[in-house]
Design an enzyme around this catalytic site. Structure first.
Site, PDB file in Angstrom:
ATOM      1  N   ASP A  52      22.546  23.344  57.128  1.00  0.00           N
ATOM      2  CA  ASP A  52      23.169  23.668  55.836  1.00  0.00           C
ATOM      3  C   ASP A  52      24.604  23.132  55.792  1.00  0.00           C
ATOM      4  O   ASP A  52      25.296  23.249  54.781  1.00  0.00           O
ATOM      5  CB  ASP A  52      23.098  25.169  55.531  1.00  0.00           C
ATOM      6  CG  ASP A  52      23.765  26.017  56.593  1.00  0.00           C
ATOM      7  OD1 ASP A  52      24.256  25.462  57.596  1.00  0.00           O
ATOM      8  OD2 ASP A  52      23.800  27.258  56.420  1.00  0.00           O
ATOM      9  N   SER A  53      25.033  22.484  56.893  1.00  0.00           N
ATOM     10  CA  SER A  53      26.295  21.736  56.873  1.00  0.00           C
ATOM     11  C   SER A  53      26.202  20.591  55.863  1.00  0.00           C
ATOM     12  O   SER A  53      27.224  19.979  55.527  1.00  0.00           O
ATOM     13  CB  SER A  53      26.639  21.196  58.266  1.00  0.00           C
ATOM     14  OG  SER A  53      25.520  20.535  58.838  1.00  0.00           O
ATOM     15  N   ASP A  91      17.649  24.595  58.314  1.00  0.00           N
ATOM     16  CA  ASP A  91      18.379  25.844  58.106  1.00  0.00           C
ATOM     17  C   ASP A  91      17.879  26.558  56.861  1.00  0.00           C
ATOM     18  O   ASP A  91      17.758  25.940  55.783  1.00  0.00           O
ATOM     19  CB  ASP A  91      19.876  25.546  57.896  1.00  0.00           C
ATOM     20  CG  ASP A  91      20.659  25.572  59.186  1.00  0.00           C
ATOM     21  OD1 ASP A  91      20.224  26.249  60.145  1.00  0.00           O
ATOM     22  OD2 ASP A  91      21.710  24.911  59.242  1.00  0.00           O
ATOM     23  N   LYS A 121      15.697  27.631  61.000  1.00  0.00           N
ATOM     24  CA  LYS A 121      16.791  28.261  61.760  1.00  0.00           C
ATOM     25  C   LYS A 121      17.491  29.276  60.856  1.00  0.00           C
ATOM     26  O   LYS A 121      17.716  28.996  59.669  1.00  0.00           O
ATOM     27  CB  LYS A 121      17.785  27.188  62.247  1.00  0.00           C
ATOM     28  CG  LYS A 121      19.001  27.784  62.964  1.00  0.00           C
ATOM     29  CD  LYS A 121      19.761  26.758  63.793  1.00  0.00           C
ATOM     30  CE  LYS A 121      20.724  25.887  63.015  1.00  0.00           C
ATOM     31  NZ  LYS A 121      21.817  26.615  62.347  1.00  0.00           N
ATOM     32  N   GLU A 123      20.734  32.353  60.802  1.00  0.00           N
ATOM     33  CA  GLU A 123      21.945  32.833  61.470  1.00  0.00           C
ATOM     34  C   GLU A 123      21.911  34.356  61.585  1.00  0.00           C
ATOM     35  O   GLU A 123      21.679  35.047  60.576  1.00  0.00           O
ATOM     36  CB  GLU A 123      23.185  32.409  60.679  1.00  0.00           C
ATOM     37  CG  GLU A 123      23.382  30.906  60.652  1.00  0.00           C
ATOM     38  CD  GLU A 123      24.660  30.486  59.918  1.00  0.00           C
ATOM     39  OE1 GLU A 123      25.450  31.369  59.512  1.00  0.00           O
ATOM     40  OE2 GLU A 123      24.855  29.272  59.754  1.00  0.00           O
ATOM     41  N   GLU A 190      27.276  28.831  68.877  1.00  0.00           N
ATOM     42  CA  GLU A 190      28.376  28.028  68.327  1.00  0.00           C
ATOM     43  C   GLU A 190      29.735  28.630  68.649  1.00  0.00           C
ATOM     44  O   GLU A 190      29.977  29.819  68.408  1.00  0.00           O
ATOM     45  CB  GLU A 190      28.189  27.902  66.795  1.00  0.00           C
ATOM     46  CG  GLU A 190      29.276  27.081  66.136  1.00  0.00           C
ATOM     47  CD  GLU A 190      28.924  26.601  64.725  1.00  0.00           C
ATOM     48  OE1 GLU A 190      27.775  26.796  64.274  1.00  0.00           O
ATOM     49  OE2 GLU A 190      29.826  26.027  64.086  1.00  0.00           O
TER      50      GLU A 190
END
Ligand code: KIV
Length: 272
Positions: A52-53, A91, A121, A123, A190
């Protein structure tokens, strides 16, 4: 049809687990479009992350929060069309899984069905436990993400190193174990102290992929635009730039502009 040689074998979640068992490090990089994904895959990266970057590097947002599920599916579909070997992980974007487990499953199914990706993925740790369980129950491989989780940036307030204090480090270790117990095939860790990241990786059998987490983990991930030096405003200590494409591309484009102005391009050989 001849059997695929090991070099051409597709990477699966089992491959990653085998790499960890063998002690071979796992390489992971982001890609958000067809052309870049082709290059990354041909360079034999094990995991391509449609991160999602993309919200930052592709769309110019300040955070990862604005990117939508539809936009992630658009990026993921382009990447999947390019990749022949790597495992493609996508993501789940902010807002597509935090509200309730049913919503999380729906979002994960849309990604898998509409893009053809291999895994998702998410978070977070115990706060999203039920969502992870439900997605896994549907047969969708899940990768966790702990430490600095950019979707929670407004809770943290800064992008500085996480889990430096004992209490947060302990919570992170508990969450990492929980992700493994739930059945995640791996996790990203991270921006945490290298000693902590190594301890987490060594305590788990699932692969732990680090970004800004030192070399004691099972693999590394970077944002491709950072590695290639296409971004230049962002210079965290953990980032190794392998090229300075911002400079090289600017020079090339500047030369093109000059050639057009000087009527040097196209020349006699470059026309019909
Ligand atoms: O979105 C992303 O690019 C990521 C990596 C930094 C791990 O989550």
């Amino acid at each position: 049809m001849s059997a695929a040689t090991p070099e051409h074998k597709k990477v699966t979640v089992k491959t990653l687990s085998d790499l960890k068992k063998k002690g071979e490090k796992i390489s992971m990089l982001t890609a958000y479009d067809y052309t870049m994904a082709k290059i990354v895959d041909h360079a034999r990266v094990d995991v391509v992350l449609v991160g999602d970057s993309a919200s930052n590097v592709m769309a110019g947002h300040e955070t990862t929060l604005p990117i939508t599920l539809d936009q992630m599916i658009y990026h993921a579909s382009a990447v999947v069309r390019a990749v022949e070997r790597a495992l493609v992980v996508v993501d789940l974007p902010f807002g597509s899984y935090q509200s309730d487990p049913k919503e999380a499953l729906k979002s994960a199914i849309r990604i898998m069905k509409e893009s053809g990706a291999h895994a998702v993925k998410l978070e977070g740790g115990k706060e999203i436990k039920e969502s992870i369980k439900r997605i896994l129950h549907a047969g969708i491989p899940v990768m966790g993400h702990l430490g600095l989780t950019p979707q929670s940036i407004y809770k943290f307030g800064t992008y500085t190193v996480r889990a430096k204090e004992q209490e947060e480090a302990l919570r992170l270790k508990e969450d990492a174990l929980l992700l493994q117990e739930l059945g995640c095939f791996g996790m990203v860790i991270e921006k945490v102290p290298a000693v902590l990241a190594q301890e987490v990786a060594q305590s788990l059998h699932m692969p732990v992929i680090g970004i800004g987490a030192g070399s004691g983990v099972d693999g590394q991930v970077l944002v491709i635009h950072d590695l290639l030096g296409m971004t230049h405003e962002f210079s965290p200590r953990f980032l190794r730039r392998y090229m300075n494409l911002y400079h090289d591309m600017s020079q090339a484009i500047g030369q093109y502009v000059a050639d057009v102005k000087a009527v040097d391009f196209p020349n006699a050989q470059e026309q019909y």
